[in-house]
Design a protein around this motif. Structure first.
Motif, PDB file in Angstrom:
ATOM      1  N   LEU A  22       0.743  -1.399   0.033  1.00  0.00           N
ATOM      2  CA  LEU A  22      -0.172  -0.161   0.009  1.00  0.00           C
ATOM      3  C   LEU A  22       0.420   1.178   0.084  1.00  0.00           C
ATOM      4  O   LEU A  22       0.551   2.202  -0.997  1.00  0.00           O
ATOM      5  N   LEU A  23       2.039   1.448   0.504  1.00  0.00           N
ATOM      6  CA  LEU A  23       2.803   2.004   0.466  1.00  0.00           C
ATOM      7  C   LEU A  23       3.806   2.784  -1.027  1.00  0.00           C
ATOM      8  O   LEU A  23       3.887   3.655  -1.030  1.00  0.00           O
ATOM      9  N   PHE A  24       4.071   1.687  -1.628  1.00  0.00           N
ATOM     10  CA  PHE A  24       4.380   1.682  -2.635  1.00  0.00           C
ATOM     11  C   PHE A  24       3.365   2.002  -3.803  1.00  0.00           C
ATOM     12  O   PHE A  24       3.622   3.108  -4.417  1.00  0.00           O
ATOM     13  N   LEU A  25       1.742   1.876  -3.602  1.00  0.00           N
ATOM     14  CA  LEU A  25       0.855   1.833  -3.826  1.00  0.00           C
ATOM     15  C   LEU A  25       0.671   4.005  -4.099  1.00  0.00           C
ATOM     16  O   LEU A  25       0.398   4.292  -5.381  1.00  0.00           O
ATOM     17  N   ALA A  26       1.406   3.736  -2.972  1.00  0.00           N
ATOM     18  CA  ALA A  26       0.418   5.868  -2.169  1.00  0.00           C
ATOM     19  C   ALA A  26       2.028   6.811  -2.950  1.00  0.00           C
ATOM     20  O   ALA A  26       1.473   7.291  -3.252  1.00  0.00           O
ATOM     21  N   VAL A  27       3.047   5.632  -2.636  1.00  0.00           N
ATOM     22  CA  VAL A  27       4.015   6.763  -3.292  1.00  0.00           C
ATOM     23  C   VAL A  27       3.804   6.820  -5.093  1.00  0.00           C
ATOM     24  O   VAL A  27       3.946   7.830  -5.913  1.00  0.00           O
ATOM     25  N   VAL A  57      -6.280  12.427 -15.988  1.00  0.00           N
ATOM     26  CA  VAL A  57      -6.333  12.483 -14.328  1.00  0.00           C
ATOM     27  C   VAL A  57      -7.861  11.376 -13.430  1.00  0.00           C
ATOM     28  O   VAL A  57      -7.000  10.765 -12.874  1.00  0.00           O
ATOM     29  N   LEU A  58      -8.200  10.798 -14.671  1.00  0.00           N
ATOM     30  CA  LEU A  58      -8.843   9.923 -14.667  1.00  0.00           C
ATOM     31  C   LEU A  58      -9.009   8.856 -14.280  1.00  0.00           C
ATOM     32  O   LEU A  58      -9.510   7.569 -13.989  1.00  0.00           O
ATOM     33  N   LEU A  59      -7.780   8.418 -15.424  1.00  0.00           N
ATOM     34  CA  LEU A  59      -7.623   6.863 -16.221  1.00  0.00           C
ATOM     35  C   LEU A  59      -7.112   6.654 -15.030  1.00  0.00           C
ATOM     36  O   LEU A  59      -7.289   5.398 -13.873  1.00  0.00           O
ATOM     37  N   VAL A  60      -5.936   8.091 -14.182  1.00  0.00           N
ATOM     38  CA  VAL A  60      -4.935   7.080 -12.866  1.00  0.00           C
ATOM     39  C   VAL A  60      -5.332   6.978 -11.428  1.00  0.00           C
ATOM     40  O   VAL A  60      -5.356   6.258 -10.825  1.00  0.00           O
ATOM     41  N   TRP A  61      -7.205   8.063 -11.554  1.00  0.00           N
ATOM     42  CA  TRP A  61      -7.905   7.607 -10.748  1.00  0.00           C
ATOM     43  C   TRP A  61      -7.860   6.470 -10.588  1.00  0.00           C
ATOM     44  O   TRP A  61      -8.632   5.919  -8.792  1.00  0.00           O
ATOM     45  N   ILE A  62      -8.590   6.276 -12.067  1.00  0.00           N
ATOM     46  CA  ILE A  62      -9.833   4.603 -11.919  1.00  0.00           C
ATOM     47  C   ILE A  62      -8.840   3.593 -10.956  1.00  0.00           C
ATOM     48  O   ILE A  62      -8.805   2.780 -10.641  1.00  0.00           O
ATOM     49  N   ALA A  63      -7.270   3.996 -11.358  1.00  0.00           N
ATOM     50  CA  ALA A  63      -6.611   2.804 -11.592  1.00  0.00           C
ATOM     51  C   ALA A  63      -6.035   2.408 -10.498  1.00  0.00           C
ATOM     52  O   ALA A  63      -6.022   1.284  -9.487  1.00  0.00           O
ATOM     53  N   VAL A  65      -8.561   3.594  -7.650  1.00  0.00           N
ATOM     54  CA  VAL A  65      -9.037   2.819  -6.879  1.00  0.00           C
ATOM     55  C   VAL A  65      -8.975   1.627  -7.211  1.00  0.00           C
ATOM     56  O   VAL A  65      -9.563   0.469  -5.708  1.00  0.00           O
ATOM     57  N   ALA A  66      -9.318   1.260  -8.448  1.00  0.00           N
ATOM     58  CA  ALA A  66      -8.943  -0.684  -8.735  1.00  0.00           C
ATOM     59  C   ALA A  66      -7.623  -0.981  -7.462  1.00  0.00           C
ATOM     60  O   ALA A  66      -8.142  -2.292  -7.218  1.00  0.00           O
ATOM     61  N   LEU A  67      -6.786  -0.898  -7.899  1.00  0.00           N
ATOM     62  CA  LEU A  67      -5.678  -1.640  -7.487  1.00  0.00           C
ATOM     63  C   LEU A  67      -5.860  -1.771  -5.899  1.00  0.00           C
ATOM     64  O   LEU A  67      -5.182  -2.296  -5.660  1.00  0.00           O
ATOM     65  N   THR A  68      -6.249   0.051  -5.277  1.00  0.00           N
ATOM     66  CA  THR A  68      -6.422  -0.192  -4.176  1.00  0.00           C
ATOM     67  C   THR A  68      -7.091  -1.905  -2.753  1.00  0.00           C
ATOM     68  O   THR A  68      -7.334  -2.568  -3.004  1.00  0.00           O
ATOM     69  N   GLY A  69      -8.226  -1.767  -3.772  1.00  0.00           N
ATOM     70  CA  GLY A  69      -9.647  -2.315  -3.796  1.00  0.00           C
ATOM     71  C   GLY A  69      -9.000  -4.162  -4.238  1.00  0.00           C
ATOM     72  O   GLY A  69      -9.605  -4.764  -3.307  1.00  0.00           O
ATOM     73  N   TRP A  70      -7.732  -4.414  -5.071  1.00  0.00           N
ATOM     74  CA  TRP A  70      -8.062  -5.601  -5.056  1.00  0.00           C
ATOM     75  C   TRP A  70      -7.042  -6.275  -4.496  1.00  0.00           C
ATOM     76  O   TRP A  70      -6.809  -7.075  -3.881  1.00  0.00           O
ATOM     77  N   LEU A  71      -5.967  -5.150  -3.401  1.00  0.00           N
ATOM     78  CA  LEU A  71      -5.042  -5.144  -2.690  1.00  0.00           C
ATOM     79  C   LEU A  71      -4.929  -5.964  -1.181  1.00  0.00           C
ATOM     80  O   LEU A  71      -5.067  -6.358  -0.705  1.00  0.00           O
ATOM     81  N   VAL A  72      -6.834  -4.730  -1.027  1.00  0.00           N
ATOM     82  CA  VAL A  72      -6.713  -4.869   0.342  1.00  0.00           C
ATOM     83  C   VAL A  72      -8.239  -5.642   0.576  1.00  0.00           C
ATOM     84  O   VAL A  72      -8.387  -6.377   1.322  1.00  0.00           O
ATOM     85  N   ARG A  73      -8.641  -6.273  -0.340  1.00  0.00           N
ATOM     86  CA  ARG A  73      -9.605  -7.528  -0.439  1.00  0.00           C
ATOM     87  C   ARG A  73      -9.004  -9.157   0.133  1.00  0.00           C
ATOM     88  O   ARG A  73      -7.956  -9.415  -0.285  1.00  0.00           O
ATOM     89  N   LYS A  74      -9.604  -9.571   0.953  1.00  0.00           N
ATOM     90  CA  LYS A  74      -8.930 -10.324   1.314  1.00  0.00           C
ATOM     91  C   LYS A  74      -9.000 -12.228   0.378  1.00  0.00           C
ATOM     92  O   LYS A  74     -10.741 -11.979   0.116  1.00  0.00           O
TER      93      LYS A  74
END
Length: 82
Positions: A22-27, A57-63, A65-74
């Motif tokens: 998550l830290l890597f994704l945020a950076v 900006v829209l495409l980066v934001w969608i990416a 949200v999608a990557l964060t959701g995929w990463l935190v889903r158990k």
């Protein structure tokens, strides 16, 4: 004296460590949404009538949200509604 009770429950696996990912994704997205890259897309071009900067900006934001959701889903957890 009572006989020892055997533990019949399945072993508990430790939760996966998501912090570094998550830290890597945020950076990464901090860099993608910062000045040098935004300046590349800040011109008068349009795609389908939409300014290129807005589309970027829209495409980066969608990416994000999608990557964060995929990463935190158990894993192994059923999805909602199924």
């Amino acid at each position: 004296m009572l006989p020892p009770v055997l533990n019949s429950s399945p072993p508990v696996r430790p939760a996966p460590r998501r912090g570094p990912k998550l830290l890597f994704l945020a950076v990464l997205f901090g860099v993608l949404l910062n000045y040098p890259l935004l300046a590349v897309f800040d011109h008068n071009g349009r795609v389908g009538g939409v300014p290129v900067l807005y589309l970027y900006v829209l495409l980066v934001w969608i990416a994000l949200v999608a990557l964060t959701g995929w990463l935190v889903r158990k894993k192994g957890e059923p999805e909602e509604g199924t």
